[in-house]
Design a protein around this motif. Structure first.
Motif, PDB file in Angstrom:
ATOM      1  N   ARG A 140       0.950  -1.116   0.052  1.00  0.00           N
ATOM      2  CA  ARG A 140      -0.192  -0.049   0.138  1.00  0.00           C
ATOM      3  C   ARG A 140       1.037   1.338   0.078  1.00  0.00           C
ATOM      4  N   GLU A 141       1.713   1.452   0.771  1.00  0.00           N
ATOM      5  CA  GLU A 141       2.691   2.573   0.984  1.00  0.00           C
ATOM      6  C   GLU A 141       3.538   2.511  -0.514  1.00  0.00           C
ATOM      7  N   LYS A 142       4.060   1.688  -0.707  1.00  0.00           N
ATOM      8  CA  LYS A 142       4.961   1.719  -2.028  1.00  0.00           C
ATOM      9  C   LYS A 142       3.993   2.240  -3.140  1.00  0.00           C
ATOM     10  N   PHE A 143       2.675   1.742  -3.266  1.00  0.00           N
ATOM     11  CA  PHE A 143       1.833   2.413  -4.286  1.00  0.00           C
ATOM     12  C   PHE A 143       1.603   3.615  -4.271  1.00  0.00           C
ATOM     13  N   LEU A 144       1.221   4.173  -3.100  1.00  0.00           N
ATOM     14  CA  LEU A 144       1.053   5.604  -2.780  1.00  0.00           C
ATOM     15  C   LEU A 144       2.316   6.648  -3.101  1.00  0.00           C
ATOM     16  N   LYS A 145       3.406   5.971  -2.512  1.00  0.00           N
ATOM     17  CA  LYS A 145       4.809   6.901  -2.627  1.00  0.00           C
ATOM     18  C   LYS A 145       5.199   6.987  -4.258  1.00  0.00           C
ATOM     19  N   PHE A 146       4.886   5.733  -4.966  1.00  0.00           N
ATOM     20  CA  PHE A 146       5.139   5.710  -6.426  1.00  0.00           C
ATOM     21  C   PHE A 146       4.715   6.696  -7.045  1.00  0.00           C
ATOM     22  N   PHE A 147       3.169   6.816  -6.945  1.00  0.00           N
ATOM     23  CA  PHE A 147       2.536   8.006  -7.716  1.00  0.00           C
ATOM     24  C   PHE A 147       2.809   9.465  -7.268  1.00  0.00           C
ATOM     25  N   GLU A 148       2.932   9.352  -6.001  1.00  0.00           N
ATOM     26  CA  GLU A 148       3.443  10.939  -5.253  1.00  0.00           C
ATOM     27  C   GLU A 148       4.756  11.292  -6.110  1.00  0.00           C
ATOM     28  N   SER A 149       5.719  10.000  -6.229  1.00  0.00           N
ATOM     29  CA  SER A 149       6.774  10.579  -7.122  1.00  0.00           C
ATOM     30  C   SER A 149       6.402  11.045  -8.577  1.00  0.00           C
ATOM     31  N   LYS A 150       5.454  10.786  -8.895  1.00  0.00           N
ATOM     32  CA  LYS A 150       5.001  10.901 -10.421  1.00  0.00           C
ATOM     33  C   LYS A 150       3.992  12.208 -10.418  1.00  0.00           C
ATOM     34  N   GLY A 151       4.259  13.028  -9.368  1.00  0.00           N
ATOM     35  CA  GLY A 151       3.273  14.230  -9.340  1.00  0.00           C
ATOM     36  C   GLY A 151       1.935  14.204  -8.808  1.00  0.00           C
ATOM     37  N   HIS A 152       1.677  13.076  -8.062  1.00  0.00           N
ATOM     38  CA  HIS A 152       0.207  12.787  -7.724  1.00  0.00           C
ATOM     39  C   HIS A 152       0.109  13.356  -6.315  1.00  0.00           C
ATOM     40  N   THR A 153      -1.122  13.845  -5.944  1.00  0.00           N
ATOM     41  CA  THR A 153      -1.368  14.260  -4.475  1.00  0.00           C
ATOM     42  C   THR A 153      -1.896  13.061  -3.923  1.00  0.00           C
ATOM     43  N   ILE A 154      -1.586  12.582  -2.832  1.00  0.00           N
ATOM     44  CA  ILE A 154      -2.247  11.400  -2.014  1.00  0.00           C
ATOM     45  C   ILE A 154      -3.225  12.058  -1.338  1.00  0.00           C
ATOM     46  N   VAL A 155      -4.547  11.501  -1.557  1.00  0.00           N
ATOM     47  CA  VAL A 155      -5.736  11.741  -1.199  1.00  0.00           C
ATOM     48  C   VAL A 155      -6.352  10.967  -0.106  1.00  0.00           C
ATOM     49  N   ARG A 156      -6.838  11.022   1.158  1.00  0.00           N
ATOM     50  CA  ARG A 156      -6.905  10.147   2.097  1.00  0.00           C
ATOM     51  C   ARG A 156      -8.356   9.247   1.554  1.00  0.00           C
ATOM     52  N   SER A 157      -8.504   8.335   2.043  1.00  0.00           N
ATOM     53  CA  SER A 157      -9.661   7.369   1.877  1.00  0.00           C
ATOM     54  C   SER A 157     -10.828   8.269   2.301  1.00  0.00           C
ATOM     55  N   ARG A 202      -3.775  15.720 -10.540  1.00  0.00           N
ATOM     56  CA  ARG A 202      -3.250  14.074 -10.459  1.00  0.00           C
ATOM     57  C   ARG A 202      -3.515  13.845  -9.041  1.00  0.00           C
ATOM     58  N   ALA A 203      -4.123  12.286  -8.681  1.00  0.00           N
ATOM     59  CA  ALA A 203      -4.458  12.027  -7.378  1.00  0.00           C
ATOM     60  C   ALA A 203      -4.193  10.651  -7.152  1.00  0.00           C
ATOM     61  N   THR A 204      -3.770  10.214  -6.129  1.00  0.00           N
ATOM     62  CA  THR A 204      -3.816   8.502  -5.827  1.00  0.00           C
ATOM     63  C   THR A 204      -4.126   8.200  -4.464  1.00  0.00           C
ATOM     64  N   THR A 205      -4.921   7.123  -4.217  1.00  0.00           N
ATOM     65  CA  THR A 205      -5.654   6.735  -2.946  1.00  0.00           C
ATOM     66  C   THR A 205      -5.499   5.505  -2.812  1.00  0.00           C
ATOM     67  N   ALA A 206      -5.694   5.080  -1.666  1.00  0.00           N
ATOM     68  CA  ALA A 206      -5.789   3.667  -0.772  1.00  0.00           C
ATOM     69  C   ALA A 206      -7.322   3.745  -0.383  1.00  0.00           C
ATOM     70  N   GLN A 207      -8.425   3.484  -1.175  1.00  0.00           N
ATOM     71  CA  GLN A 207      -9.572   3.742  -1.060  1.00  0.00           C
ATOM     72  C   GLN A 207     -10.541   2.393  -0.058  1.00  0.00           C
TER      73      GLN A 207
END
Length: 874
Positions: free
Chosen positions: A7-24, A59-64
């Protein structure tokens, strides 16, 4: 790689690609009334995709957190029977709102899977929509996936775009092709690649779906390219964890294995492969997170789904031989697994345990009896060779023992049997017809509007001049003008009117322009940022583009904001007095009152109500200034602001400080706490299991109540000839006098009955050796009738007796038969004989029975017939 690391690796990967981590977001959708629960990552972004809402990022990324256990998205029946179905799951996703599209989405996915997660490229297969040449070429030419592992999926449902690889939000609206990524578990597992006859096997498992929203479908089915195509992806954490941990079943991943061991510990099971342990491990996640997000077990809607899941888990524990409460004890184990990723779970641990324990205890009282009935019915079916359970039996289990239909069906399925659902539904329908309760869900009409947002100016102003009309509606249809006498909706470019939201009702008032007078009866949002002024044009005419003066009803607004501000202070006081588990479950704030529903498991005592009132009124007397500030959601929560479960919050929120209360709130409020005036709770009661309700009033409403109560106290004191300060003492004296008089009256009645009894002995008639007596006792009550009956039976020895009394048009009857005569005459039958003649019925023991009636006019002939009735029995 553990699930938490994935889960953490997924969110950090997309954060490195300019995505904002958005809370569930919450499991209870705040922007989609068509959904029972949040079932995918895109739900919280639906208004963004529809163009109704904008975010400060593209750009956004989530663990929903997601649930599929009710409505049309329901996996409940499959849980425990397959390797990959869950009621609760986490959907990992990345989103583009008009930013990147297919090329970047595909390359990001491939890089994460093959580089960061280290999956072998030759194990990955992809599908694309048959007509999507662009995606096909990206996979084949740019990513380098061999063409034999790229499968085009066509329209297989009888219409164009009716394909598993063409996604649509609804019958109309945004839609587009999707590409799916599959993992090949190897030839040792049966199954074929997607699109093949063996695709339902378990060898090739879908792990990620990339949706490309590039069209807008109109009502005629025409596809128009979207000006800003979007990306919506979803990858189940549990599925990718199974792949990365080299196991075939989701239940074999680390997260589930820990929960399965905990379930085995609490149920006393040693065989960790037991299917029921998987069900319990799955269900503790769904139940706990639903409670965290404010769902309480109940008999309808989301609460009923939660209750069904809890009871299903309990039944599987029962199946394992565990007859005591166990389910709630798994919550600490779940917190240990997921509390770091979701701190709200850790914060609510005790509350979750309390609610689950109460629900277990409630169902535990009936499950054994219910299971005995079900087991008996199934055994009988097996003996008779029947495979379908009678729907009436299933309904009895539901209605009497709280067995949801799917729980009964679950047990039947384990025996290769089914339930007659049609008969069950018919029985349920009959019950609903007998106890139908009408309800309404108020919401703004669905109106077509494409204009600018409404600028709300009502925090600081109650009157605005020069507001322009941007739209008018008559009977839900956009029109250019309104005429006198017509009721409709007016949309303005700016307004001081507050639109109903967060429990606060919409403002009322007037819209005035060049002789036109529009009376606003309500203000509702027709879109998230567009206010509709509902009302009637009393005079003149209005047309789109007109400028007017908007005036809010100042008195009504003042009363409403006093109640709203008091609600915040009351919420905080309730938590202080009752405990931190208190959580808002609903509110209604208008000019008359504040009605507040909250999670709590017991009625408030008089002392607790007084303490809440004292705390709120202390805040009022402190006369602190109210302060509002805009900040990010995360900063607000870190700063101690309370967020209400089920409410929708954007990335920027309004934080309101009222006295010592800090909450997120967009409503209107007093300038200082002292403006609230007096605060008084006028009602406290229960509205559902685990939900209490209080109503309170403030300001002049509270003053009027106090004045009314004072007048009533003065009237009562005058009636009792005492002073108001001595009223309680005087009432006590009167009560003592009444008790003394009641004792004297009872003694006189007893003496009178005794005297009458002595006189009645001589009236008894011998019928074949049994003394028969039927008589009316004047002024007697039921107690007197019983006492007289006992004395008469002692004196008459062998007897059958009926005694009656009349009070206010109601007949009281008692029949007595001595023990030596009950083999021939039954008191229950005797009293029923008389009761039926006076408009009643009754029964009882052979030696003593009583009844009542409503027609004293026929009592004389009814009593006269007793002798003949007894004679007929001898």
């Amino acid at each position: 790689m553990k699930a938490a690391e994935i889960r953490e690796k997924f969110l950090k990967f997309f954060e490195s690609k300019g995505h904002t981590i958005v809370r569930s977001s919450s499991l209870v959708p705040s922007n989609d009334p068509t959904l029972l629960f949040t079932n995918s990552g895109m739900v919280q972004f639906k208004d963004v995709f529809l163009g109704l809402e904008s975010r400060p990022y593209t750009r956004a990324t989530t663990a929903q957190r997601s649930v599929r256990a009710g409505g049309k998205h329901n996996d409940l029946e499959n849980v425990g029977y397959t390797a990959r179905h869950h009621t609760f799951f986490e959907m990992l996703g990345n989103f583009s709102f008009g930013d990147y599209f297919k090329r970047d989405a595909i390359k990001y996915a491939w890089e994460l899977l093959t580089v960061d997660y280290g999956l072998p490229q030759d194990k990955l297969w992809v599908t694309v929509y048959q007509e999507d040449d662009e995606a096909y070429d990206i996979w084949a030419r740019e990513v380098g996936v061999p063409t034999e592992r790229i499968i085009r999926i066509g329209d297989n449902k009888g219409a164009r775009y009716a394909s598993d690889n063409f996604w649509q939000m609804g019958d109309t609206g945004p839609c587009g092709p999707c590409t799916e990524i599959f993992f090949d578990h190897g030839p040792e597992v049966w199954g074929g690649p997607p699109g093949s006859p063996e695709e339902d096997g378990d060898r090739y498992i879908e792990v990620w779906n990339l949706v490309f929203m590039q069209f807008n479908r109109d009502e005629q089915g025409n596809m128009a390219p979207l000006p800003k195509p979007c990306v919506d992806t979803g990858m189940g954490l549990e599925r990718i964890a199974a792949v990365l941990q080299h196991v075939h079943s989701n239940y074999d991943i680390d997260l589930f294995q820990h929960l399965i061991k905990a379930a085995a510990r609490e149920t006393g099971v040693t065989d960790l492969s037991a299917n029921s342990l998987k069900v319990i491990a799955d269900h503790i996640r769904a139940c706990s997170f639903l409670i965290v997000d404010g769902v309480i077990p109940g008999n309808e809607g989301r609460g009923y789904v939660l209750r069904r899941i809890i009871r299903r888990a309990i039944r599987h524990g029962y199946k394992l031989g565990c007859k005591k409460a166990f389910f709630y004890k798994l919550v600490p184990d779940l917190v240990a697994e997921m509390g770091t990723a979701y701190p709200e779970l850790a914060d609510a641990q005790q509350r979750v345990m309390d609610i689950l324990r109460q629900e277990e205890e409630r169902f535990g009282e009936t499950i054994e009896n219910g299971m005995e009935i079900l087991e008996s019915a199934l055994a009988d079916m097996q003996t008779r060779g029947v495979t379908t359970l009678d729907g009436e039996v299933a309904f009895k289990l539901h209605d009497t023992y709280g067995f949801p239909l799917d729980l009964t069906a679950d047990v039947c399925r384990e025996r290769q049997m089914s339930v007659d659902e049609a008969a069950f539904n018919a029985a349920m329908g009959r019950q609903r017809e007998q106890a139908r309760a009408a309800g309404k869900f108020k919401m703004a009409a669905a109106l077509e509007y494409a204009g600018a947002k409404t600028e709300f100016r009502g925090y600081d102003e109650l009157t605005i001049e020069g507001a322009k009309i941007t739209a008018l509606y008559l009977d839900g249809v956009s029109v250019g003008s309104l005429s006198a006498g017509q009721s409709g909706i007016v949309v303005l470019d700016r307004t001081p009117f507050y639109a109903e939201s967060g429990g606060q009702v919409g403002d009322q008032g007037l819209l005035l322009a060049n002789g036109a007078r529009f009376a606003v009866s309500d203000t509702q949002k027709i879109q998230p940022d567009v206010f509709g002024h509902y009302g009637t044009l009393e005079s003149g005419a209005l047309k789109v583009g007109d400028a007017l003066t908007a005036e809010v009803d100042a008195v009504r607004r003042a009363r409403t904001i006093r109640n709203h501000s008091a609600t915040h202070l009351m919420h905080k006081a309730l938590r202080e007095v009752l405990g931190g588990h208190v959580q808002q479950k609903g509110s209604l704030v208008d000019a008359d009152k504040t009605r507040f529903d909250f999670a709590h498991n017991a009625a408030m005592s008089a002392d607790e109500i007084r303490r809440v009132e004292e705390l709120v009124n202390a805040e009022v007397l402190a006369n602190q200034a109210t302060q509002a500030a805009l900040m990010s959601f995360d900063d607000a929560v870190k700063g101690g602001a309370m967020a209400l479960f089920g409410e929708k919050y954007g990335d920027e929120v309004r934080v309101l400080d009222i006295g010592t209360s800090r909450e997120l709130c967009g409503g209107t409020h007093v300038s200082r706490t002292g403006d609230i005036g007096l605060f008084k709770i006028v009602m406290e009661g229960g509205v559902a299991a685990g939900i209490r309700r209080v109503e309170a009033i403030t300001g002049d409403n509270a003053l009027h109540l106090v004045q009314k109560l004072d007048a009533q106290i003065s009237e009562a004191a005058a009636a009792l000839k005492t002073q108001p300060a001595e009223l309680t003492q005087r009432i006590g004296q009167v009560q003592d006098q009444v008790k003394s008089l009641e004792k004297e009256l009872a003694a006189l009645k007893s003496k009178l009955a005794s005297n009458q009894g002595d006189e009645l002995v001589a009236q008894a008639i011998d019928v074949s050796g049994i003394k028969v007596l039927a008589a009316k006792l004047d002024g007697a009550d039921v107690k007197t009738l019983r006492e007289t009956m006992d004395k008469l039976k002692d004196k008459l020895k062998t007897a059958a007796i009926v005694l009656a009394a009349v009070d206010g048009g109601k007949v009281s009857l008692i029949a007595g038969v001595t023990a030596d005569a009950t083999s021939k005459v039954k008191a229950g039958e005797l009293v029923n004989f008389v009761a039926q003649q006076v408009g009643g019925k009754g029964g009882g023991r052979p030696d003593m029975a009583q009844a009542g009636g409503t027609d004293p006019t026929h009592l004389p002939e009814a009593l006269a017939g007793v002798q003949g009735w007894v004679a007929g029995k001898l």
